[in-house]
Structures are given as C-alpha cells and as structure tokens.
Design a protein around this motif. Sequence first.
Motif, PDB file in Angstrom:
ATOM      1  N   THR B   3      -0.398  -3.793  45.055  1.00  0.00           N
ATOM      2  CA  THR B   3      -1.826  -3.538  44.884  1.00  0.00           C
ATOM      3  C   THR B   3      -2.452  -4.551  43.936  1.00  0.00           C
ATOM      4  O   THR B   3      -3.538  -5.074  44.203  1.00  0.00           O
ATOM      5  CB  THR B   3      -2.038  -2.120  44.331  1.00  0.00           C
ATOM      6  OG1 THR B   3      -1.447  -1.179  45.220  1.00  0.00           O
ATOM      7  CG2 THR B   3      -3.515  -1.822  44.191  1.00  0.00           C
ATOM      8  N   ILE B   7      -5.545  -7.009  44.852  1.00  0.00           N
ATOM      9  CA  ILE B   7      -6.802  -7.056  44.112  1.00  0.00           C
ATOM     10  C   ILE B   7      -7.081  -8.456  43.609  1.00  0.00           C
ATOM     11  O   ILE B   7      -8.193  -8.969  43.718  1.00  0.00           O
ATOM     12  CB  ILE B   7      -6.766  -6.057  42.945  1.00  0.00           C
ATOM     13  CG1 ILE B   7      -6.741  -4.620  43.503  1.00  0.00           C
ATOM     14  CG2 ILE B   7      -7.957  -6.251  42.025  1.00  0.00           C
ATOM     15  CD1 ILE B   7      -6.641  -3.553  42.437  1.00  0.00           C
ATOM     16  N   ALA B  10      -8.322 -10.492  46.378  1.00  0.00           N
ATOM     17  CA  ALA B  10      -9.709 -10.193  46.720  1.00  0.00           C
ATOM     18  C   ALA B  10     -10.655 -10.880  45.733  1.00  0.00           C
ATOM     19  O   ALA B  10     -11.670 -11.462  46.129  1.00  0.00           O
ATOM     20  CB  ALA B  10      -9.933  -8.682  46.720  1.00  0.00           C
ATOM     21  N   GLN B  99     -20.339  -6.515  42.514  1.00  0.00           N
ATOM     22  CA  GLN B  99     -20.312  -6.228  43.948  1.00  0.00           C
ATOM     23  C   GLN B  99     -18.909  -5.865  44.412  1.00  0.00           C
ATOM     24  O   GLN B  99     -18.710  -4.878  45.128  1.00  0.00           O
ATOM     25  CB  GLN B  99     -20.826  -7.468  44.682  1.00  0.00           C
ATOM     26  CG  GLN B  99     -20.847  -7.335  46.185  1.00  0.00           C
ATOM     27  CD  GLN B  99     -21.425  -8.594  46.821  1.00  0.00           C
ATOM     28  OE1 GLN B  99     -22.297  -9.239  46.238  1.00  0.00           O
ATOM     29  NE2 GLN B  99     -20.927  -8.947  47.992  1.00  0.00           N
ATOM     30  N   LEU B 100     -17.927  -6.679  43.957  1.00  0.00           N
ATOM     31  CA  LEU B 100     -16.553  -6.411  44.378  1.00  0.00           C
ATOM     32  C   LEU B 100     -16.051  -5.107  43.786  1.00  0.00           C
ATOM     33  O   LEU B 100     -15.371  -4.320  44.450  1.00  0.00           O
ATOM     34  CB  LEU B 100     -15.649  -7.563  43.959  1.00  0.00           C
ATOM     35  CG  LEU B 100     -14.186  -7.412  44.372  1.00  0.00           C
ATOM     36  CD1 LEU B 100     -14.069  -7.078  45.843  1.00  0.00           C
ATOM     37  CD2 LEU B 100     -13.412  -8.672  44.058  1.00  0.00           C
ATOM     38  N   ARG B 103     -16.991  -2.349  45.885  1.00  0.00           N
ATOM     39  CA  ARG B 103     -16.205  -2.221  47.105  1.00  0.00           C
ATOM     40  C   ARG B 103     -14.817  -1.673  46.814  1.00  0.00           C
ATOM     41  O   ARG B 103     -14.240  -0.959  47.634  1.00  0.00           O
ATOM     42  CB  ARG B 103     -16.095  -3.574  47.803  1.00  0.00           C
ATOM     43  CG  ARG B 103     -17.460  -4.146  48.141  1.00  0.00           C
ATOM     44  CD  ARG B 103     -17.362  -5.391  48.963  1.00  0.00           C
ATOM     45  NE  ARG B 103     -16.936  -5.117  50.332  1.00  0.00           N
ATOM     46  CZ  ARG B 103     -17.145  -5.957  51.337  1.00  0.00           C
ATOM     47  NH1 ARG B 103     -17.776  -7.093  51.119  1.00  0.00           N
ATOM     48  NH2 ARG B 103     -16.731  -5.657  52.544  1.00  0.00           N
ATOM     49  N   LEU B 104     -14.287  -2.007  45.669  1.00  0.00           N
ATOM     50  CA  LEU B 104     -12.962  -1.484  45.320  1.00  0.00           C
ATOM     51  C   LEU B 104     -13.024   0.008  45.044  1.00  0.00           C
ATOM     52  O   LEU B 104     -12.126   0.762  45.373  1.00  0.00           O
ATOM     53  CB  LEU B 104     -12.420  -2.215  44.083  1.00  0.00           C
ATOM     54  CG  LEU B 104     -11.940  -3.641  44.320  1.00  0.00           C
ATOM     55  CD1 LEU B 104     -11.450  -4.258  43.020  1.00  0.00           C
ATOM     56  CD2 LEU B 104     -10.820  -3.671  45.349  1.00  0.00           C
ATOM     57  N   ARG B 105     -14.122   0.412  44.438  1.00  0.00           N
ATOM     58  CA  ARG B 105     -14.269   1.825  44.100  1.00  0.00           C
ATOM     59  C   ARG B 105     -14.546   2.676  45.317  1.00  0.00           C
ATOM     60  O   ARG B 105     -14.578   3.901  45.211  1.00  0.00           O
ATOM     61  CB  ARG B 105     -15.462   2.008  43.162  1.00  0.00           C
ATOM     62  CG  ARG B 105     -15.399   1.215  41.886  1.00  0.00           C
ATOM     63  CD  ARG B 105     -16.236   1.918  40.838  1.00  0.00           C
ATOM     64  NE  ARG B 105     -17.331   1.093  40.343  1.00  0.00           N
ATOM     65  CZ  ARG B 105     -17.409   0.687  39.077  1.00  0.00           C
ATOM     66  NH1 ARG B 105     -16.460   1.018  38.233  1.00  0.00           N
ATOM     67  NH2 ARG B 105     -18.430  -0.033  38.680  1.00  0.00           N
ATOM     68  N   ASP B 106     -14.756   2.049  46.420  1.00  0.00           N
ATOM     69  CA  ASP B 106     -15.204   2.758  47.609  1.00  0.00           C
ATOM     70  C   ASP B 106     -14.333   3.985  47.875  1.00  0.00           C
ATOM     71  O   ASP B 106     -13.124   3.893  48.051  1.00  0.00           O
ATOM     72  CB  ASP B 106     -15.149   1.812  48.818  1.00  0.00           C
ATOM     73  CG  ASP B 106     -16.088   2.274  49.914  1.00  0.00           C
ATOM     74  OD1 ASP B 106     -17.224   2.663  49.570  1.00  0.00           O
ATOM     75  OD2 ASP B 106     -15.667   2.275  51.080  1.00  0.00           O
ATOM     76  N   GLY B 107     -14.961   5.130  47.923  1.00  0.00           N
ATOM     77  CA  GLY B 107     -14.242   6.352  48.236  1.00  0.00           C
ATOM     78  C   GLY B 107     -13.509   6.932  47.056  1.00  0.00           C
ATOM     79  O   GLY B 107     -12.693   7.833  47.220  1.00  0.00           O
ATOM     80  N   MET B 108     -13.774   6.407  45.849  1.00  0.00           N
ATOM     81  CA  MET B 108     -13.132   6.976  44.672  1.00  0.00           C
ATOM     82  C   MET B 108     -14.198   7.491  43.718  1.00  0.00           C
ATOM     83  O   MET B 108     -15.104   6.745  43.344  1.00  0.00           O
ATOM     84  CB  MET B 108     -12.279   5.937  43.962  1.00  0.00           C
ATOM     85  CG  MET B 108     -11.173   5.374  44.828  1.00  0.00           C
ATOM     86  SD  MET B 108     -10.064   4.296  43.884  1.00  0.00           S
ATOM     87  CE  MET B 108      -9.214   5.453  42.845  1.00  0.00           C
ATOM     88  N   GLU B 112     -11.764  10.212  39.492  1.00  0.00           N
ATOM     89  CA  GLU B 112     -10.526   9.637  40.009  1.00  0.00           C
ATOM     90  C   GLU B 112     -10.240   8.289  39.352  1.00  0.00           C
ATOM     91  O   GLU B 112      -9.104   8.000  38.992  1.00  0.00           O
ATOM     92  CB  GLU B 112     -10.623   9.465  41.526  1.00  0.00           C
ATOM     93  CG  GLU B 112     -10.492  10.771  42.290  1.00  0.00           C
ATOM     94  CD  GLU B 112     -10.640  10.562  43.788  1.00  0.00           C
ATOM     95  OE1 GLU B 112      -9.954  11.240  44.542  1.00  0.00           O
ATOM     96  OE2 GLU B 112     -11.452   9.703  44.196  1.00  0.00           O
ATOM     97  N   GLN B 115      -8.935   8.795  36.015  1.00  0.00           N
ATOM     98  CA  GLN B 115      -7.554   9.258  36.042  1.00  0.00           C
ATOM     99  C   GLN B 115      -6.600   8.106  36.354  1.00  0.00           C
ATOM    100  O   GLN B 115      -5.529   7.990  35.757  1.00  0.00           O
ATOM    101  CB  GLN B 115      -7.420  10.350  37.102  1.00  0.00           C
ATOM    102  CG  GLN B 115      -6.115  11.111  37.003  1.00  0.00           C
ATOM    103  CD  GLN B 115      -6.158  12.369  37.843  1.00  0.00           C
ATOM    104  OE1 GLN B 115      -7.046  12.523  38.674  1.00  0.00           O
ATOM    105  NE2 GLN B 115      -5.211  13.253  37.630  1.00  0.00           N
ATOM    106  N   LEU B 116      -7.019   7.271  37.290  1.00  0.00           N
ATOM    107  CA  LEU B 116      -6.197   6.106  37.627  1.00  0.00           C
ATOM    108  C   LEU B 116      -5.974   5.247  36.396  1.00  0.00           C
ATOM    109  O   LEU B 116      -4.848   4.845  36.084  1.00  0.00           O
ATOM    110  CB  LEU B 116      -6.878   5.294  38.730  1.00  0.00           C
ATOM    111  CG  LEU B 116      -6.247   3.933  39.027  1.00  0.00           C
ATOM    112  CD1 LEU B 116      -4.789   4.099  39.422  1.00  0.00           C
ATOM    113  CD2 LEU B 116      -7.008   3.226  40.129  1.00  0.00           C
TER     114      LEU B 116
END
Lengths: 155, 155
Positions: B3, B7, B10, B99-100, B103-108, B112, B115-116
């Motif tokens: 991961t 990242i 990206a 911006q990036l 996009r990385l946070r998308d859906g978090m 969360e 916590q990560l």
Amino acid sequence: MVTARDIRQAYDQSFSSLDLNLSQASMIGYIAENGPMNQTELAAALVLGRAAIGSMVDQLETRRLVRRVPDPDDRRVWLVENTSAGSTLAVEIIRVDEQLRRRLRDGMSRAERQQLADFLVRLSANAATAAGGIGDLSPPNEIETHTPQTGDIND
Amino acid sequence: MVTARDIRQAYDQSFSSLDLNLSQASMIGYIAENGPMNQTELAAALVLGRAAIGSMVDQLETRRLVRRVPDPDDRRVWLVENTSAGSTLAVEIIRVDEQLRRRLRDGMSRAERQQLADFLVRLSANAATAAGGIGDLSPPNEIETHTPQTGDIND
DNA sequence: ATTGGACTGTATGGTGCCATACGAAGTGCA
DNA sequence: TGCACTTCGTATGGCACCATACAGTCCAAT
C-alpha cells in the motif's frame, strides 16, 4: 510510508541474524510452503519485478540456499527450489516471522487487524485509480483486472 | 508495504506533471508552509537522512526552485528557502496534494481515517521496540527518545 | 511449415535512499 | 586559552528496486 519503512526495518533486523533481508527470507519461506516455482510466479507472489527476482535468486544460489532446475515442460523457465540448507533455514525463518508478527500485533485485537487490512486494501485501490487519471476526471479504466489476491503476505 | 508503494506511486505520478517526485514536492510544500529552514530540520520533517536532503536541495537549486542562504547565526548551516518560482509552484503542489488526498480518502469516513492513523502509529511503535531487541527478551531500551511528532505529513 | 504473438528469464541503466566517514564550525569545560 | 565533544553539511559507496529492451522459447493460426 513511515510505518512501512519501520516494519521493513524490523524485519530486516530480525532476519539479519540469518544474514537475510526481508525479501530473501520471504522467498525461501514462500518456496518452503508452496514448493518449487518459476521466477515469474515468485515475482507475483512477492510483488516484485522479474528482474529483481532474478538477481535475488542469483544471490541465494551462490550461497547454496536455493537452486535452479530446468522445467521439464518448458525450456524457457527455471524452477527455483530450496536446497536442503535452504529448507533447514526456512523453518527458522518461519519461526522468526511468527515471533515478529506477534510483537507487531501487540495490543491489537483480531478485529482491529482485520480492519487495518481492509483500510490498506481500500487505500491501495484508491491510489491505483488516482494513478490512472492524473488531472482528468475520467472514470476508472479497466486497468486493474488483478484484484489483489488475498493469500499473499497479508495478515 | 504494498500500500505504501502504491500511494507513493500515486503521488509521484500526480506530481510528475510538475516534474517533481513526492519528496521534492514535500520539501517545497513544507518550506512554503513553515518558512526557510536548515537541512537537518528538513531531514527530520521529511523523515529522510541529511545526505538525501543535501542532494535534493542540489537538484532543486539547479532548477532555481529553492535557494541556499547562509544562516547569519551559524556559519555551518544553510537556510533553504523557496525562490519566487518555488513559491509559485508551492501553491500548485498544495492544490495537487489536497486533490489526491481527497481521492485517497474516497469512501473512508473521518473516524476511519483517524483509526487508521492510530493503527499505523501503534504498528510503528511495535516495530521500533521489536527492532530494539532481536533475539533477546530484554526490555525496550531508551533508544527512542523521539516519539514521532504528529504534525508531520500524517493525516 | 512458417510466421506472429505471447511469455520466460536476463542485461542494462537509472532512481531514491541509506550508512559511513569526513572537514568545518560551534560549544562546554578545564 | 586550549582541547575535547558535538553538530552541520558533504562525499562516497552501496543496496534494493524499477523500466526497458532483448534473445530464446512456446503456441496458435494460417
């Protein structure tokens, strides 16, 4: 990123007593658990390029820990297998690995580890789609036909 | 680890339009937000060695994006500051970064992500103590007086 | 039978980072 | 005032990995 480096360092240090780094240990351990395999499969399993695998095999081969044997069914490929010395080392590797895993998990419940793994997978997916379209807003393309297989070195 | 690599990739790709990699962009962005600083401070902030910072400054200096000016209080040290071109680039860097990040946070969710971050810090701590004692079971020594400061490039 | 494409491992060059060692400059203590 | 000790930036060599290009081999389709 920092965490990844810290973990890699911890592994490298743990394996330094065996004179191996994380990648080398992973390779021997992986072969020990899955039997001889060709270099392309190893590259996929360890998430490295084929060239990197090639030079790793070179190193370990000079140390007589692994051995290249021709694949009887395909003259292009070499099957990489552990020598007896390699197999012996493998059990030590697995022992060290389990020990370090335990220390890394320290203070983390099973559920938490599961959730962490989930986060990382999601982040990777986001990073991959982000890497696809740079400045554009195009929908994610069909690049990733390779949903990262669990069963690798996750957990 | 995978991961982390994804990242980084990206980020590198996002910044490639500016002809920068993640580390270079981080440096310019960090200076833009915290003002001129010496190389040792930069190394600590970006979690790199001093030597790596030195060569990075070399590169960016030849491109006239940063500049070394002598520290009036200490003739050993150089203060690294952004040139006007660097400052101009910095706002673009920060824009791309945000911006990036989105996009990385998308859906978090925010919780969360929190916590990560917590997981990662704990893992790093575990890795550090594990790196301290290899085969022995000695208590963690006083090696780590440097509890990793938040306020870096976390989040 | 031949040819084109796909796949294997290798060679080469490049990148980003580290560890170590060093000279120069500052700092504390006799 | 001198002398060790520390700290700053630099130089050098090395490592792990990647991307690209390549030769050899397999396979399918003509």
